[in-house]
Design a protein around this motif. Structure first.
Motif, PDB file in Angstrom:
ATOM      1  N   TYR A  99       0.851  -1.201   0.000  1.00 26.53           N
ATOM      2  CA  TYR A  99       0.000   0.000   0.000  1.00 26.53           C
ATOM      3  C   TYR A  99       0.884   1.249   0.000  1.00 26.53           C
ATOM      4  O   TYR A  99       1.876   1.305   0.724  1.00 26.53           O
ATOM      5  CB  TYR A  99      -0.881   0.061   1.253  1.00 26.53           C
ATOM      6  CG  TYR A  99      -1.916  -1.012   1.328  1.00 26.53           C
ATOM      7  CD1 TYR A  99      -3.176  -0.837   0.782  1.00 26.53           C
ATOM      8  CD2 TYR A  99      -1.626  -2.222   1.965  1.00 26.53           C
ATOM      9  CE1 TYR A  99      -4.132  -1.833   0.849  1.00 26.53           C
ATOM     10  CE2 TYR A  99      -2.580  -3.225   2.037  1.00 26.53           C
ATOM     11  CZ  TYR A  99      -3.824  -3.026   1.484  1.00 26.53           C
ATOM     12  OH  TYR A  99      -4.760  -4.019   1.548  1.00 26.53           O
ATOM     13  N   TYR A 107       4.202   0.808   2.129  1.00 29.37           N
ATOM     14  CA  TYR A 107       4.081  -0.121   3.252  1.00 29.37           C
ATOM     15  C   TYR A 107       3.711  -1.502   2.734  1.00 29.37           C
ATOM     16  O   TYR A 107       3.155  -1.649   1.645  1.00 29.37           O
ATOM     17  CB  TYR A 107       2.985   0.343   4.223  1.00 29.37           C
ATOM     18  CG  TYR A 107       3.342   1.584   5.003  1.00 29.37           C
ATOM     19  CD1 TYR A 107       3.837   1.510   6.295  1.00 29.37           C
ATOM     20  CD2 TYR A 107       3.183   2.845   4.433  1.00 29.37           C
ATOM     21  CE1 TYR A 107       4.160   2.656   7.021  1.00 29.37           C
ATOM     22  CE2 TYR A 107       3.503   4.002   5.149  1.00 29.37           C
ATOM     23  CZ  TYR A 107       3.995   3.894   6.438  1.00 29.37           C
ATOM     24  OH  TYR A 107       4.321   5.023   7.138  1.00 29.37           O
ATOM     25  N   THR A 109       1.989  -5.187   4.467  1.00 26.48           N
ATOM     26  CA  THR A 109       1.650  -6.068   5.575  1.00 26.48           C
ATOM     27  C   THR A 109       2.417  -7.366   5.364  1.00 26.48           C
ATOM     28  O   THR A 109       2.898  -7.657   4.268  1.00 26.48           O
ATOM     29  CB  THR A 109       0.142  -6.338   5.624  1.00 26.48           C
ATOM     30  OG1 THR A 109      -0.292  -6.816   4.341  1.00 26.48           O
ATOM     31  CG2 THR A 109      -0.621  -5.084   5.985  1.00 26.48           C
ATOM     32  N   LEU A 117       4.125  -5.964   9.646  1.00 17.71           N
ATOM     33  CA  LEU A 117       3.931  -4.673   8.995  1.00 17.71           C
ATOM     34  C   LEU A 117       5.317  -4.073   8.747  1.00 17.71           C
ATOM     35  O   LEU A 117       6.170  -4.103   9.635  1.00 17.71           O
ATOM     36  CB  LEU A 117       3.095  -3.739   9.875  1.00 17.71           C
ATOM     37  CG  LEU A 117       2.782  -2.350   9.324  1.00 17.71           C
ATOM     38  CD1 LEU A 117       1.893  -2.443   8.078  1.00 17.71           C
ATOM     39  CD2 LEU A 117       2.085  -1.495  10.393  1.00 17.71           C
ATOM     40  N   THR A 140       4.406  -3.539  16.021  1.00 17.24           N
ATOM     41  CA  THR A 140       2.936  -3.622  15.995  1.00 17.24           C
ATOM     42  C   THR A 140       2.372  -3.908  17.378  1.00 17.24           C
ATOM     43  O   THR A 140       1.181  -4.164  17.513  1.00 17.24           O
ATOM     44  CB  THR A 140       2.482  -4.734  15.032  1.00 17.24           C
ATOM     45  OG1 THR A 140       2.950  -5.992  15.522  1.00 17.24           O
ATOM     46  CG2 THR A 140       3.022  -4.503  13.628  1.00 17.24           C
ATOM     47  N   GLY A 146      -0.553  -9.253   9.290  1.00 22.28           N
ATOM     48  CA  GLY A 146      -1.149  -8.043   8.747  1.00 22.28           C
ATOM     49  C   GLY A 146      -1.819  -8.314   7.414  1.00 22.28           C
ATOM     50  O   GLY A 146      -1.311  -9.072   6.582  1.00 22.28           O
ATOM     51  N   ASP A 148      -4.833  -5.789   5.560  1.00 28.06           N
ATOM     52  CA  ASP A 148      -5.131  -4.577   4.783  1.00 28.06           C
ATOM     53  C   ASP A 148      -4.774  -3.319   5.563  1.00 28.06           C
ATOM     54  O   ASP A 148      -4.777  -3.314   6.798  1.00 28.06           O
ATOM     55  CB  ASP A 148      -6.613  -4.532   4.423  1.00 28.06           C
ATOM     56  CG  ASP A 148      -6.992  -5.600   3.402  1.00 28.06           C
ATOM     57  OD1 ASP A 148      -6.105  -6.375   2.993  1.00 28.06           O
ATOM     58  OD2 ASP A 148      -8.170  -5.655   3.021  1.00 28.06           O
ATOM     59  N   ILE A 149      -4.497  -2.259   4.821  1.00 30.89           N
ATOM     60  CA  ILE A 149      -4.191  -0.954   5.426  1.00 30.89           C
ATOM     61  C   ILE A 149      -5.139   0.086   4.837  1.00 30.89           C
ATOM     62  O   ILE A 149      -5.454   0.062   3.649  1.00 30.89           O
ATOM     63  CB  ILE A 149      -2.741  -0.522   5.143  1.00 30.89           C
ATOM     64  CG1 ILE A 149      -1.751  -1.604   5.591  1.00 30.89           C
ATOM     65  CG2 ILE A 149      -2.435   0.804   5.833  1.00 30.89           C
ATOM     66  CD1 ILE A 149      -0.296  -1.265   5.266  1.00 30.89           C
ATOM     67  N   VAL A 162      -4.699  -0.757  10.342  1.00 30.17           N
ATOM     68  CA  VAL A 162      -4.225  -2.021   9.776  1.00 30.17           C
ATOM     69  C   VAL A 162      -4.998  -3.178  10.407  1.00 30.17           C
ATOM     70  O   VAL A 162      -5.142  -3.231  11.643  1.00 30.17           O
ATOM     71  CB  VAL A 162      -2.719  -2.233  10.044  1.00 30.17           C
ATOM     72  CG1 VAL A 162      -2.212  -3.507   9.345  1.00 30.17           C
ATOM     73  CG2 VAL A 162      -1.910  -1.025   9.580  1.00 30.17           C
TER      74      VAL A 162
END
Lengths: 451, 382
Positions: A99, A107, A109, A117, A140, A146, A148-149, A162
């Motif tokens: 993302y 970033y 995950t 992350l 985290t 992880g 989705d963001i 997240v």
């Protein structure tokens, strides 16, 4: 006098020239550098067609996880070439989803408990080419797996949200959490957690959250499946009040059970004015094992959610395992891993799913997608075809869990966005002995409503 | 001395004159530790002027050397001072003739990205083409290129440096060296860069300014905006890379007073009064502002955009319809920003100042003449 001197110098120079020649047989370093710096015409941004691809090393094939920049223009001679690759060796499980933040930070995950992350560093070398210079796993506070963001602003403050499908420990049978991060520092602001085993009977819970979307001060996350794919499967949404980061409601999304499992809501999309001013606010939900797409009406006035309505039935339509929502300025796209197809709908007709054109025929496991123009300006869609991104039993890979059907084609297929015509495909397993975990456009997905 | 000249300067002349082939440089060392921000985008360097250590070093010397001017008193750095982000602090620059030039000196920064048209009116299509213009301009450096080549050819140092970088001394290679140096003038460590990298958090005022900077006003939707990004979307680099994008009439003059601007290059009447939208990097140290340096401060610039726009037929439509009020009873083109909003935008603009860039030794005067200018800028800033 000065002219004579110059002529004399030139004559001597000629003798030097004749003895040394001016051969171009060998490329000098300058030429090599020049070729790198000017390999593409200046008339277009050739990087628009490049994707960042998370590749999964397949242990039986002796390969390692990596982040690759891949040329995806079917008109390029370099189509399918890895232009740059950053291999990371420290983790058993790979990075999962990419993302870009609103400020352009990248970033990912991650599936490995030690790196759920990460922030990825991008830069450019002397040739102007993009390169990955490293990745930093983020703290985290124990949240794992992880998924989705989403960056979202509530009450004037932006946060990075997240979903962690493993919550604060994959050993928990009913775990799952939403990590709230300060987007500048990546520091955890809050861990939103509500395990059924730790809250009063009937209180809103969070379990195996994967999909995430938000509008105003309301956030929706899905309850999908335990990360071990065996302990439990969800069938509900959780509504979170972002004024206090508290879960306030569960909404069951379930009808038929075509494969005998709970529905497993996966991706969710809060249809909202920024997506389409004409669309009525509501939540769209894809159920991974229900094979359906559902709509949950939303009343902005009293912030209430209505009864879920099924708007797409996969069993009767010959599709299964609906996964992702992506959008352009005019269309919404939904990927179906079985048989491997992307369906398209008119954005302004949402939340109703009104077809906007022919299906994009992808391959088994159709999942993430990106949109971009080719060198000639043709608009195309690239689809990553891997559902669970795992190995293959034929290779003796113990991670093979194709328990529904064959859903891991290991490819990215590129099709004409207007006609759906297949233009090219690259199979990463065949070519690089790796699985393809995720694809993101090098410059981000542009006008895409992933969440 | 004579032998030195033979081995370093004559080869290419004979080669090009008699055989039509080009002399290769003696050495080509790739730039070490070169790194540029990904978010600036892809950049390209001309095929015949790849960046090398030798070329950049030569270009830096030439940039700071008054030997390039007719009277040997004016260098590129006379009007492009590092401490001023390579502008000069004057309304319009002054060169060898002593006459004020037509334009304000443009800041030089992040030239690897962006423009296909250089100068305020876009009259040069590459850094290489741009470099020779001021050298020959009678009011700027007033130099004859043939004479310059001869001077450099008899210099104690330049012949070997040109030989290493390009093989020979020629006007084209002088331009190429200057362009190479200028391409290394990368600014990427302002507070805004640090903010983008997540290293710092902007103050509340800077953050308000950032949001206003990025927003086009929509009074009906209660969206307040400074309307800056509409023209300055490439504000962290050197501008646009697409054809004539990045030229705008920003309402400085009424119709009768419009200067030719881009029309001087294209001949098109719709380009009258259009000037290059400059980079905003280090904007706080590049005063005065606009193509003619008419505004002394950023506050004056904001006041212009807020309530001083002059209408004309080529005025940017993005400016015409930008208003933070639903209806403007005065009928004037106005942003109608509050005083505090203007101050917030100015605060944000100050986050674009990159002190590392302004003091980077790699960009400084190799002849060590920069101290006076730096001291003067510091004095001005106080």
């Amino acid at each position: 006098m000065k002219n004579i001197t110059v002529i004399g110098i030139w004559v001597l120079g000629l003798s030097v020239m004749l003895s040394t020649g001016c051969s171009n047989d060998k490329k000098t370093e300058v030429q090599k550098t020049a070729e790198k710096q000017t390999a593409e015409p200046a008339s277009r941004n050739q990087e628009e067609s490049q994707g960042i691809v998370l590749l999964r090393g397949l242990p039986t094939l002796g390969t390692q996880h990596s982040i690759a920049i891949v040329e995806l223009d079917p008109e390029s001679q370099k189509f399918g070439d890895i232009l740059h690759e950053f291999v990371y060796e420290d983790f058993e499980h790979p990075l999962h989803h990419l993302y870009y933040s609103p400020n352009g930070r990248l970033y990912a995950t991650g599936l490995d408990p030690a790196c759920s992350l990460a922030e990825i560093g991008l830069h450019r070398d002397a040739s102007g080419s993009p390169a990955i210079k490293g990745m930093q796993c983020l703290d985290t506070q124990g949240q794992q797996v992880g998924e989705d963001i989403m960056w979202h602003t509530v009450n004037g403050k932006q946060y990075m949200f997240v979903t962690f499908m493993g919550g604060t420990g994959v050993s928990q049978a009913d775990g799952g959490s939403i990590g709230v991060f300060e987007p500048q520092t990546n520091a955890v602001v809050k861990v939103i957690e509500a395990r059924r085993s730790e809250i009063p009977e009937g209180a809103p819970y969070i379990m195996y959250p994967h999909g995430i979307s938000a509008y105003g001060d309301r956030m929706v996350v899905s309850s999908t499946i335990h990360p071990d794919l065996a302990t439990g499967v969800g069938n509900a949404l959780t509504i979170i009040d972002l004024n206090n980061f508290t879960p306030i409601q569960n909404i069951t999304i379930e009808d038929a059970k075509p494969v005998g499992f709970p529905s497993s809501p996966v991706e969710v999309l809060f249809v909202r004015p920024e997506i389409s001013k004409l669309a009525k606010p509501s939540v769209l939900v894809n159920t991974m094992f229900g094979f359906e797409t559902w709509q949950v009406p939303y009343n902005e006035a009293d912030k209430s959610f209505g009864n879920p309505v099924k708007v797409y039935d996969g069993v009767s339509s010959g599709t299964g395992v609906p996964l992702e929502f992506y959008g352009t300025e005019t269309e919404l796209f939904i990927s179906h891993a079985l048989p491997g197809v992307v369906k398209r709908y008119k954005l302004d007709s949402l939340p109703e799913l009104v077809s906007s054109g022919p299906d994009i025929q992808a391959e088994a496991g159709a999942h993430h997608m990106i949109f971009y123009p080719t060198q000639s300006g043709r608009k195309v869609i690239a689809v990553q075809n891997n559902l669970l991104n795992l190995g293959n039993a034929a290779d003796g890979d113990p991670t093979d869990v194709d328990f529904i059907a064959k859903v891991n084609d290991h490819s990215i297929t590129v099709s004409d966005l207007m006609t759906g015509e297949r233009l090219a495909a690259v199979n990463f397993k065949q070519r690089y002995k790796k699985g393809v975990e995720n694809v993101e456009a090098l410059f981000g997905s542009g006008f895409v409503h992933h969440h | 001395m004579f032998r030195t000249l033979v081995t370093t300067t004559s080869v290419a002349g004979i080669c090009i004159g008699l055989f039509g082939c080009k002399q290769e440089p003696l050495t080509a060392t790739p730039l070490k530790d070169f790194e540029a921000p990904f978010v600036f985008g892809h950049f390209q360097v001309p095929a015949d002027n790849a960046l090398t250590v030798e070329r950049v070093a030569l270009g830096r010397l030439l940039f700071y050397d008054p030997i390039l001017s007719k009277n040997n008193q004016v260098s590129c750095a006379s009007c492009h001072q590092q401490a001023r982000a390579f502008a000069d602090g004057k309304h319009t620059s002054v060169g060898v003739s002593g006459k004020p030039l037509a334009f304000n000196s443009m800041s030089l920064v992040n030239l690897l990205w962006g423009p296909q048209h250089f100068f305020w009116d876009g009259r040069a299509k590459s850094l290489e083409a741009q470099a020779l213009v001021p050298i020959q301009h009678p009011d700027e450096m007033g130099q004859d290129l043939d004479i310059l080549v001869k001077e450099l050819s008899t210099h104690a140092e330049y012949p070997s440096l040109f030989a290493a970088a390009y093989g020979d001394i020629s006007p084209q290679h002088i331009a190429a060296a200057l362009a190479s140096f200028q391409r290394t003038l990368i600014s990427a460590n302002s507070r805004y860069d640090q903010y983008l990298r997540g290293e710092i958090t902007l103050t509340d005022q800077e953050e308000l300014g950032r949001k206003l900077f990025m927003a086009h006003p929509d009074a009906k939707a209660s969206q307040r905006g400074g309307n800056c990004i509409d023209c300055h979307s490439q504000f962290v680099t050197a501008g646009f890379s697409t054809r004539l994008d990045g030229f705008s009439n920003n309402g400085l003059d009424v119709e009768a007073d419009l200067k030719p601007g881009l029309a001087a290059v294209t001949g098109k009447p719709e380009h009258r009064g259009l000037f290059k939208v400059p980079s905003l990097r280090n904007i706080a140290v590049t005063a005065p502002y606009m193509h003619d340096g008419r505004f002394a401060t950023l506050a004056q610039v904001l006041a212009h955009y807020n309530s001083g726009i002059e209408p004309s037929t080529t005025l940017s439509p993005l400016i015409v319809e930008a208003n933070n009020q639903v209806s403007d009873t005065a009928g004037a083109i106005s942003l109608n920003l509050s005083e505090s909003e203007q101050q917030a935008i100015i605060a944000f603009l100050h986050t674009l100042t990159d002190t590392d860039f302004l003091t980077n030794p790699a960009f400084s005067d190799p002849f060590n003449r920069a101290q006076d200018a730096t001291a003067q800028v510091s004095k001005d800033a106080r």
